[in-house]
Design an enzyme around this catalytic site. Structure first.
Site, PDB file in Angstrom:
ATOM      1  N   ALA A  23      -4.461   4.577 -15.534  1.00 45.09           N
ATOM      2  CA  ALA A  23      -5.852   4.973 -14.662  1.00 45.09           C
ATOM      3  C   ALA A  23      -6.664   6.020 -15.410  1.00 45.09           C
ATOM      4  CB  ALA A  23      -5.339   5.734 -13.413  1.00 45.09           C
ATOM      5  N   SER A  50       2.733   3.635 -16.682  1.00 39.18           N
ATOM      6  CA  SER A  50       2.117   2.219 -17.347  1.00 39.18           C
ATOM      7  C   SER A  50       2.644   1.553 -18.339  1.00 39.18           C
ATOM      8  CB  SER A  50       0.595   2.570 -17.638  1.00 39.18           C
ATOM      9  OG  SER A  50      -0.001   3.558 -16.472  1.00 39.18           O
ATOM     10  N   ALA A  53       5.518  -0.867 -17.375  1.00 45.43           N
ATOM     11  CA  ALA A  53       5.129  -1.820 -16.402  1.00 45.43           C
ATOM     12  C   ALA A  53       5.811  -3.171 -17.032  1.00 45.43           C
ATOM     13  CB  ALA A  53       3.918  -1.852 -15.973  1.00 45.43           C
ATOM     14  N   GLU A 121       5.198 -13.283  -7.935  1.00 44.58           N
ATOM     15  CA  GLU A 121       6.329 -12.104  -7.368  1.00 44.58           C
ATOM     16  C   GLU A 121       6.574 -12.166  -6.072  1.00 44.58           C
ATOM     17  OE1 GLU A 121       5.298  -8.481  -9.636  1.00 44.58           O
ATOM     18  OE2 GLU A 121       5.722  -9.232 -11.411  1.00 44.58           O
ATOM     19  N   HIS A 237      12.724   0.611  -5.951  1.00 46.89           N
ATOM     20  CA  HIS A 237      12.748  -0.663  -6.374  1.00 46.89           C
ATOM     21  C   HIS A 237      14.236  -1.234  -6.077  1.00 46.89           C
ATOM     22  CE1 HIS A 237      12.714  -3.974  -8.977  1.00 46.89           C
ATOM     23  NE2 HIS A 237      11.480  -3.923  -9.372  1.00 46.89           N
ATOM     24  N   ARG A 283      10.192  -5.585  -0.833  1.00 46.89           N
ATOM     25  CA  ARG A 283      10.985  -4.675  -1.612  1.00 46.89           C
ATOM     26  C   ARG A 283      11.722  -3.874  -0.508  1.00 46.89           C
ATOM     27  NH1 ARG A 283       7.705  -2.635  -6.718  1.00 46.89           N
ATOM     28  NH2 ARG A 283       7.975  -4.521  -7.791  1.00 46.89           N
ATOM     29  N   HIS A 342      10.808   4.099  -7.210  1.00 42.65           N
ATOM     30  CA  HIS A 342       9.988   3.164  -8.247  1.00 42.65           C
ATOM     31  C   HIS A 342       8.276   3.606  -8.057  1.00 42.65           C
ATOM     32  CE1 HIS A 342       9.111   0.060 -10.854  1.00 42.65           C
ATOM     33  NE2 HIS A 342       8.471  -0.602  -9.813  1.00 42.65           N
ATOM     34  N   ARG A 377       3.661  -1.234  -0.897  1.00 39.30           N
ATOM     35  CA  ARG A 377       2.968  -1.994  -1.828  1.00 39.30           C
ATOM     36  C   ARG A 377       3.341  -3.205  -2.343  1.00 39.30           C
ATOM     37  NH1 ARG A 377       3.649  -1.673  -8.347  1.00 39.30           N
ATOM     38  NH2 ARG A 377       5.821  -1.327  -7.548  1.00 39.30           N
ATOM     39  N   LEU A 383      -0.932  -1.530 -10.923  1.00 38.08           N
ATOM     40  CA  LEU A 383      -1.809  -1.552 -12.079  1.00 38.08           C
ATOM     41  C   LEU A 383      -3.310  -1.984 -11.725  1.00 38.08           C
ATOM     42  CD1 LEU A 383       0.451  -3.121 -14.841  1.00 38.08           C
ATOM     43  CD2 LEU A 383       0.300  -0.837 -14.403  1.00 38.08           C
TER      44      LEU A 383
END
Ligand SMILES: Cc1cc2nc3c(=O)[nH]c(=O)nc-3n(C[C@H](O)[C@H](O)[C@H](O)COP(=O)(O)OP(=O)(O)OC[C@H]3O[C@@H](n4cnc5c(N)ncnc54)[C@H](O)[C@@H]3O)c2cc1C
Length: 525
Positions: A23, A50, A53, A121, A237, A283, A342, A377, A383
């Site tokens: 970011a 980042s 990932a 995913e 996660h 998740r 996570h 999320r 990202l």
């Protein structure tokens, strides 16, 4: 890039970006050639989630996919409280930001016809996640951005300078206080401050995040008076490697996307009886199911053998490497896994331009709460959120402050006493958050956690730990206030969702304090 990490800065630009993850760096590049200063707790390219990932970035670019489908999946994952207007902006921006990343040199994987490859995913209805070398998306994206930043003379970079305070003046933000490696705290004056400090993983005993992800950005914004949104929504996660490491290495969701299954040590494929999508359920549902297995004394294993066999080594080199380091051969053995903190859906409240409730303060990436994730999320939307809103902030700031100024760095007036966080206190906080503000919560546990946080605040002499404690307070208070279960927030004493509570949470630090007064006044405010 001008590098002031070792010398310490004498001057800085009027636009100051705090954080050198995706970011922060993307925002700095998008502002070029306007001069900006990036100040980070770590050296360039380090200390950022980042870089770690694995899966990639979600963008509707494959044949058969559409912005509408990406939006629908994002809204469904968010469990009823996604801000659809803002989410539509983000998914609409996605393909443009992927082209920007390609321009910065990110080598996204392509098929034989030269088209970008996309994988599927969990909770995505299409193959939509663009990736690099299988599971190396974050490292490759950050390597390309770090090179681009080094080649951009308008960016001044100050590494190893953790920021401790957002300093407010009568008309809004005045700058930030940053502590140099020499222990000296300096005021870096700025007209525009962009907080891009990442997540809150190290508030918890088990996390996939790097140590710099300790909630301090959220905490300092809250201390400055910013409104914090949706703080109770923390994503665990489901499949971190259960091999006793801190941070815990991650077994990417894409493995389950490719057909890997979850079994317990009795050989039961338990997700089939939990959710129709089994291993590809959202998740929070997978994390809770694994949490229950472990709470009932069973081990949980991710079995990639039939789905991937020996291909795991080439297609998922990062995971295969973690397994090797832990003495596990994933081609022939299932991988032990457990849930780990996570991602934080909540954060500093921002609007679609990335503006916070404080004049002169913007926020983007994981530290921000734009409303696009709601209560949960969608994988690989983070990202995307980082680049989408970093770009929007760059446009907003460029429009508001077209002419750059440079200011001399000053001595900080109120710098605290400089103590490092006490390791025992940090461990106590992380244990408390995991046990009482973790995968499952209830009113008694949350109230007890707030008392512990109050005690730790009362003894706290480290400004950076106070920021971390403040972030913990915001999360525990919002979790106590939300008397229902939704997305990443699960209350065992209120296990159902409540239609009357299908709305976001907005809270200031002052309001949060009403939920659990500290045992004594904090040493530093
Ligand atoms: C193992 C792992 C795998 C992931 N996989 C994916 C994926 O495949 N797809 C996806 O979309 N998301 C993924 N995520 C989530 C995603 O990586 C993060 O949400 C995203 O990278 C956050 O970017 P950021 O720039 O906001 O924060 P970060 O990249 O964490 O950067 C934060 C920066 O702020 C600095 N900083 C922190 N505190 C201070 C301070 N006080 N002063 C100055 N600087 C400070 C840090 O050193 C760092 O430079 C993953 C996360 C992890 C941990």
């Amino acid at each position: 890039m001008l590098d002031y990490s070792s010398s310490g800065p004498e001057a800085c630009d009027d636009v100051l970006i705090v954080g050198g993850g995706l970011a922060g760096l993307f925002c700095a590049l998008r502002l070029a050639p306007r001069p900006v200063t990036v100040v980070s707790a770590a050296p360039l390219g380090e200390g950022a989630s980042s870089t770690w990932a694995q899966g990639g970035i979600a963008a509707a670019m494959a044949e058969g996919d559409s912005i509408e489908k990406h939006l629908a999946d994002t809204v469904a994952a968010g469990a009823g409280i996604v801000d659809e207007k803002v989410a539509r902006l983000m998914v609409g921006d996605a393909p443009h930001r992927i082209y920007d990343l390609l321009d910065y040199g990110v080598p996204f994987d392509r098929d034989l016809a030269g088209q970008l490859e996309a994988s599927r995913e969990a909770a995505h209805s299409e193959r939509r996640v663009v990736h690099v070398s299988g599971d190396k998306a974050g490292a490759a994206i950050m390597a390309a951005l770090v090179t681009a930043v080094r080649e951009t003379p308008s960016i001044r970079f100050i590494g190893d300078h953790p920021v401790e305070d957002v300093v407010m003046g009568r008309r809004g933000v005045r700058g930030v206080n940053a502590r140099g490696p020499d222990g000296i705290v300096r005021l870096l004056p700025a007209r525009a401050v962009v907080l891009a400090t990442g997540g809150v993983g190290h508030l918890y005993a088990v996390t996939t995040n790097p140590p710099q992800a300790n909630g301090d950005g959220l905490g300092m914004a809250a201390r400055a008076g910013a409104v914090i949104a949706d703080a109770e929504f923390v994503q665990f996660h489901p499949t971190a490697l259960d091999v006793g490491q801190d941070p815990a290495p991650l077994a990417t969701e894409a493995l389950r996307g490719e057909g890997a299954i979850l079994v317990n040590n009795r050989g039961d494929r338990f997700m089939q009886s939990v959710h129709p999508d089994a291993e590809l359920a959202p998740r929070d549902i997978v994390a809770r199911a694994i949490h229950h297995q472990i709470a009932e004394g069973r081990r949980v294993l991710l079995d990639t053998r039939e789905a991937l066999g020996a291909k795991i080594v080439e297609e998922f080199p990062t995971v295969a490497g973690y397994c090797r380091e832990a003495g596990i051969d994933p081609v022939n053995e299932p991988i032990p896994v457990a849930p780990a903190e996570h991602y934080h859906m909540g954060g500093i409240l921002t609007d679609a331009a990335g503006r916070t409730s404080l004049d002169g303060l913007w926020a983007c990436g994981e530290v921000a709460s734009t409303g696009v994730h709601g209560a949960n999320r969608l994988a690989s939307n983070s990202l995307l959120e980082a680049v989408a809103f970093a770009a929007r902030i760059a446009s907003d700031i460029a429009g508001r402050f077209p002419l750059a100024e440079r200011n001399d760095v000053e001595a900080a007036h109120d710098a605290g006493d400089g103590s490092l966080p006490d390791a025992i206190a940090v461990a106590r906080l992380r244990r408390t958050m995991a046990l009482q503000v973790g995968v499952e919560r209830d009113a008694d546990g949350l109230a007890a956690a707030l008392l512990t946080i109050g005690e730790l605040e009362a003894d706290c002499r480290s400004r950076s730990f106070l920021n971390t404690l403040t972030a913990a307070r915001m999360i525990a208070s919002a979790a106590l206030a939300r008397r229902e279960s939704r997305g990443g927030h699960y209350r065992t004493d209120h296990p159902d969702d409540d239609e009357a509570l299908r709305c976001r949470t907005f809270m200031t630090l002052e309001q949060a304090r009403e939920f659990g007064e500290p045992a004594a006044a904090p040493v530093i405010a």
